[in-house]
Design a protein around this motif. Structure first.
Motif, PDB file in Angstrom:
ATOM      1  N   ILE A  75       0.846  -1.200   0.000  1.00 41.22           N
ATOM      2  CA  ILE A  75       0.000   0.000   0.000  1.00 41.22           C
ATOM      3  C   ILE A  75       0.878   1.246   0.000  1.00 41.22           C
ATOM      4  CG2 ILE A  75      -0.221  -0.166   2.533  1.00 41.22           C
ATOM      5  CD1 ILE A  75      -3.010   1.183   2.201  1.00 41.22           C
ATOM      6  N   GLY A  76       0.580   2.162  -0.912  1.00 40.52           N
ATOM      7  CA  GLY A  76       1.279   3.441  -0.979  1.00 40.52           C
ATOM      8  C   GLY A  76       0.318   4.545  -0.613  1.00 40.52           C
ATOM      9  N   ALA A  77       0.798   5.529   0.145  1.00 41.20           N
ATOM     10  CA  ALA A  77      -0.116   6.556   0.635  1.00 41.20           C
ATOM     11  C   ALA A  77       0.505   7.948   0.580  1.00 41.20           C
ATOM     12  CB  ALA A  77      -0.539   6.239   2.068  1.00 41.20           C
ATOM     13  N   LEU A  78      -0.337   8.910   0.270  1.00 44.43           N
ATOM     14  CA  LEU A  78      -0.002  10.327   0.384  1.00 44.43           C
ATOM     15  C   LEU A  78      -0.975  10.925   1.389  1.00 44.43           C
ATOM     16  CD1 LEU A  78       1.299  13.041  -0.490  1.00 44.43           C
ATOM     17  CD2 LEU A  78      -0.480  13.183  -2.238  1.00 44.43           C
ATOM     18  N   LEU A  79      -0.498  11.174   2.602  1.00 46.33           N
ATOM     19  CA  LEU A  79      -1.335  11.808   3.623  1.00 46.33           C
ATOM     20  C   LEU A  79      -0.924  13.253   3.859  1.00 46.33           C
ATOM     21  CD1 LEU A  79      -1.924   9.116   6.398  1.00 46.33           C
ATOM     22  CD2 LEU A  79      -3.212   9.564   4.307  1.00 46.33           C
ATOM     23  N   ASP A  80       0.376  13.512   3.830  1.00 47.22           N
ATOM     24  CA  ASP A  80       0.881  14.865   4.083  1.00 47.22           C
ATOM     25  C   ASP A  80       2.133  15.076   3.251  1.00 47.22           C
ATOM     26  OD1 ASP A  80       1.701  17.300   4.988  1.00 47.22           O
ATOM     27  OD2 ASP A  80       2.031  16.680   7.076  1.00 47.22           O
ATOM     28  N   ALA A  81       1.994  15.855   2.189  1.00 45.26           N
ATOM     29  CA  ALA A  81       3.126  16.073   1.279  1.00 45.26           C
ATOM     30  C   ALA A  81       4.266  16.831   1.952  1.00 45.26           C
ATOM     31  CB  ALA A  81       2.653  16.836   0.042  1.00 45.26           C
ATOM     32  N   ARG A 122      17.886  16.302  -7.920  1.00 39.58           N
ATOM     33  CA  ARG A 122      19.015  16.579  -7.039  1.00 39.58           C
ATOM     34  C   ARG A 122      18.849  17.877  -6.259  1.00 39.58           C
ATOM     35  NH1 ARG A 122      21.408  11.749  -6.331  1.00 39.58           N
ATOM     36  NH2 ARG A 122      21.612  10.653  -8.332  1.00 39.58           N
ATOM     37  N   GLN A 123      17.675  18.451  -6.326  1.00 37.91           N
ATOM     38  CA  GLN A 123      17.405  19.666  -5.557  1.00 37.91           C
ATOM     39  C   GLN A 123      16.801  19.306  -4.204  1.00 37.91           C
ATOM     40  OE1 GLN A 123      15.163  22.685  -7.606  1.00 37.91           O
ATOM     41  NE2 GLN A 123      16.315  22.454  -9.510  1.00 37.91           N
ATOM     42  N   LYS A 124      17.079  20.129  -3.198  1.00 33.05           N
ATOM     43  CA  LYS A 124      16.559  19.871  -1.853  1.00 33.05           C
ATOM     44  C   LYS A 124      15.068  20.183  -1.783  1.00 33.05           C
ATOM     45  CE  LYS A 124      20.930  20.462   0.597  1.00 33.05           C
ATOM     46  NZ  LYS A 124      21.654  21.187   1.662  1.00 33.05           N
ATOM     47  N   ALA A 125      14.358  19.348  -1.034  1.00 28.52           N
ATOM     48  CA  ALA A 125      12.898  19.456  -0.965  1.00 28.52           C
ATOM     49  C   ALA A 125      12.433  20.768  -0.347  1.00 28.52           C
ATOM     50  CB  ALA A 125      12.330  18.279  -0.170  1.00 28.52           C
ATOM     51  N   LYS A 126      13.282  21.389   0.493  1.00 27.44           N
ATOM     52  CA  LYS A 126      12.850  22.631   1.145  1.00 27.44           C
ATOM     53  C   LYS A 126      12.647  23.768   0.146  1.00 27.44           C
ATOM     54  CE  LYS A 126      17.586  24.083   2.348  1.00 27.44           C
ATOM     55  NZ  LYS A 126      18.492  24.377   3.491  1.00 27.44           N
ATOM     56  N   GLY A 127      13.205  23.636  -1.040  1.00 30.24           N
ATOM     57  CA  GLY A 127      13.016  24.667  -2.059  1.00 30.24           C
ATOM     58  C   GLY A 127      11.875  24.389  -3.002  1.00 30.24           C
ATOM     59  N   PHE A 128      11.148  23.317  -2.767  1.00 31.03           N
ATOM     60  CA  PHE A 128      10.053  22.935  -3.669  1.00 31.03           C
ATOM     61  C   PHE A 128       8.805  23.783  -3.420  1.00 31.03           C
ATOM     62  CE2 PHE A 128      11.165  18.259  -4.873  1.00 31.03           C
ATOM     63  CZ  PHE A 128      12.350  18.710  -5.437  1.00 31.03           C
ATOM     64  N   SER A 129       8.091  24.055  -4.492  1.00 28.24           N
ATOM     65  CA  SER A 129       6.784  24.683  -4.374  1.00 28.24           C
ATOM     66  C   SER A 129       5.798  23.661  -3.806  1.00 28.24           C
ATOM     67  CB  SER A 129       6.296  25.154  -5.745  1.00 28.24           C
ATOM     68  OG  SER A 129       6.046  24.024  -6.587  1.00 28.24           O
ATOM     69  N   LEU A 130       4.603  24.129  -3.467  1.00 28.36           N
ATOM     70  CA  LEU A 130       3.572  23.238  -2.939  1.00 28.36           C
ATOM     71  C   LEU A 130       3.249  22.131  -3.943  1.00 28.36           C
ATOM     72  CD1 LEU A 130       1.538  22.516  -0.737  1.00 28.36           C
ATOM     73  CD2 LEU A 130      -0.050  24.161  -1.767  1.00 28.36           C
ATOM     74  N   GLY A 131       3.132  22.504  -5.212  1.00 26.14           N
ATOM     75  CA  GLY A 131       2.811  21.526  -6.244  1.00 26.14           C
ATOM     76  C   GLY A 131       3.922  20.506  -6.443  1.00 26.14           C
ATOM     77  N   MET A 132       5.187  20.958  -6.390  1.00 23.60           N
ATOM     78  CA  MET A 132       6.319  20.038  -6.537  1.00 23.60           C
ATOM     79  C   MET A 132       6.379  19.075  -5.351  1.00 23.60           C
ATOM     80  SD  MET A 132       9.123  22.803  -7.900  1.00 23.60           S
ATOM     81  CE  MET A 132      10.542  21.707  -7.785  1.00 23.60           C
ATOM     82  N   GLY A 133       6.113  19.610  -4.152  1.00 24.72           N
ATOM     83  CA  GLY A 133       6.083  18.752  -2.977  1.00 24.72           C
ATOM     84  C   GLY A 133       4.986  17.708  -3.076  1.00 24.72           C
ATOM     85  N   GLN A 134       3.860  18.105  -3.654  1.00 21.69           N
ATOM     86  CA  GLN A 134       2.754  17.170  -3.836  1.00 21.69           C
ATOM     87  C   GLN A 134       3.155  16.050  -4.795  1.00 21.69           C
ATOM     88  OE1 GLN A 134       0.359  17.730  -1.873  1.00 21.69           O
ATOM     89  NE2 GLN A 134      -1.502  16.727  -2.580  1.00 21.69           N
ATOM     90  N   ARG A 135       3.835  16.405  -5.854  1.00 20.52           N
ATOM     91  CA  ARG A 135       4.300  15.387  -6.814  1.00 20.52           C
ATOM     92  C   ARG A 135       5.307  14.436  -6.161  1.00 20.52           C
ATOM     93  NH1 ARG A 135       3.580  16.350 -12.507  1.00 20.52           N
ATOM     94  NH2 ARG A 135       2.287  18.192 -12.898  1.00 20.52           N
ATOM     95  N   LEU A 136       6.161  14.979  -5.280  1.00 18.83           N
ATOM     96  CA  LEU A 136       7.119  14.126  -4.581  1.00 18.83           C
ATOM     97  C   LEU A 136       6.393  13.145  -3.662  1.00 18.83           C
ATOM     98  CD1 LEU A 136      10.041  13.393  -3.991  1.00 18.83           C
ATOM     99  CD2 LEU A 136      10.089  15.219  -2.264  1.00 18.83           C
ATOM    100  N   GLY A 137       5.352  13.628  -2.995  1.00 12.26           N
ATOM    101  CA  GLY A 137       4.555  12.746  -2.141  1.00 12.26           C
ATOM    102  C   GLY A 137       3.874  11.647  -2.934  1.00 12.26           C
ATOM    103  N   ILE A 138       3.398  11.971  -4.120  1.00 11.39           N
ATOM    104  CA  ILE A 138       2.763  10.977  -4.989  1.00 11.39           C
ATOM    105  C   ILE A 138       3.803   9.955  -5.457  1.00 11.39           C
ATOM    106  CG2 ILE A 138       1.593  10.644  -7.198  1.00 11.39           C
ATOM    107  CD1 ILE A 138       0.338  13.478  -6.710  1.00 11.39           C
TER     108      ILE A 138
END
Length: 315
Positions: A75-81, A122-138
């Motif tokens: 099971i894969g889950a996205l609860l909090d990006a 290779r970029q750090k997640a702290k610089g991601f936009s909300l949408g990019m963070g959402q894609r990483l969570g997915i």
């Protein structure tokens, strides 16, 4: 498949989830709906073993989550990006997840490509936009190529292209025979994505129905008719035993029935029709009707109370 039976969660005297029983089946997208405070997030956390139920049971393909070996493969889950170490790159974040579940590094590259983040791997997640963070969570949810996927507000922060992408992705995953369970407050998006709905309110199950059945049971279906000859049409319909409600501007509403007989009746009497259309409530309207008594937080319309003072108005 996700099986929920008698699931209950209490926090002191507050009952957040109250005796929920439902099954999330493979091959379709199941939407999980409810007003704020209904218990959706708590339910999803209990499914993943993040919260322990006060009573009841949740099984993932017949087993408790805690007993799954390499759970990301089931099971894969996205609860909090936002649940990402900001100092890690996108690649390293996924690599840590992969290594903890016996997933090869090549799969990290595959899911980064799937969600469109290869260029920023290779970029750090702290610089991601909300949408990019959402894609990483997915990407994290997809990492183990699981048969079951859970998404909580998956379109949050995505642009229109991203929303279309995740909608298509969820439908394709279900078409592959996977179990897809998604929670969202965006009714317009859920109407385009979900095949089946589980609706809760104040922790209780309110509905467990297919999308068409849910709308049909919680809305009014009628036929709207508009004509420049309202008096003639009204007399003809009354003569045929059809009850109409006048709404003004030469328009009528007929409860239930089908538009074809009305169109044929009008044609027989040479009555011009400018509109003859079946109408039914949207998913949002049906949802609001069903959950009206289960809303915990009600917004206030109009000006703020006088006793809040000038400081509130100036704020």
């Amino acid at each position: 498949m996700i099986e929920v039976e008698g699931l209950t969660k209490r926090y002191g005297e507050k009952v957040a989830v109250n005796g929920l029983t439902f099954t999330v089946r493979p091959g379709i997208v199941t939407g999980f709906l409810g007003p704020n405070g209904a218990g959706k997030s708590t339910t999803m956390r209990m499914m993943l073993g993040l919260d322990r139920p006060t009573a009841g049971d949740v099984r993932i393909d017949g087993r408790h989550y805690a007993r799954l070996r390499d759970p990301l493969k089931y099971i894969g889950a996205l609860l909090d990006a936002k649940a990402v170490h900001g100092g890690r790159t996108a690649f390293n974040h996924l690599l840590c997840l992969a290594q903890s579940n016996g997933i090869p590094t090549s799969r990290v590259r595959e899911v980064l490509d799937t969600v469109g983040l290869t260029a920023v791997a290779r970029q750090k997640a702290k610089g991601f936009s909300l949408g990019m963070g959402q894609r990483l969570g997915i990407a994290g949810a997809l990492l183990g190529d699981p048969r079951i996927l859970m998404f909580d507000e998956p379109v949050n922060g995505l642009d229109p292209e991203g929303i279309h992408w995740i909608r298509t992705l969820m439908k394709s995953l279900a078409a592959q025979g996977r179990t897809v369970f998604v929670s969202s407050h965006l009714m317009s998006e859920m109407a385009l994505t979900a095949d089946h709905l589980v609706v809760i309110g104040q922790g209780r199950l309110l509905a467990d129905l297919s999308m068409p059945d849910f709308i049909a049971r919680n809305s009014r279906a009628y036929i709207r008719i508009r004509t420049p000859q309202p008096e003639r049409l009204r007399d003809v319909l009354h003569g045929a035993g059809v009850t109409v409600v006048e709404t003004g501007d030469g328009a009528f509403e007929v409860e239930g029935g089908k538009p074809e007989p009305i169109g044929e009746l009008a044609a027989e009497h040479r009555i011009v029709l400018h509109e003859l259309s079946p109408r039914q409530a949207s998913l949002e309207e049906a949802f609001m009707r069903l959950t009206a008594e289960s809303v915990e937080y009600h917004s206030r319309s109009g000006p703020p109370p006088q006793q809040w003072g000038d400081g509130w108005r100036k704020g």
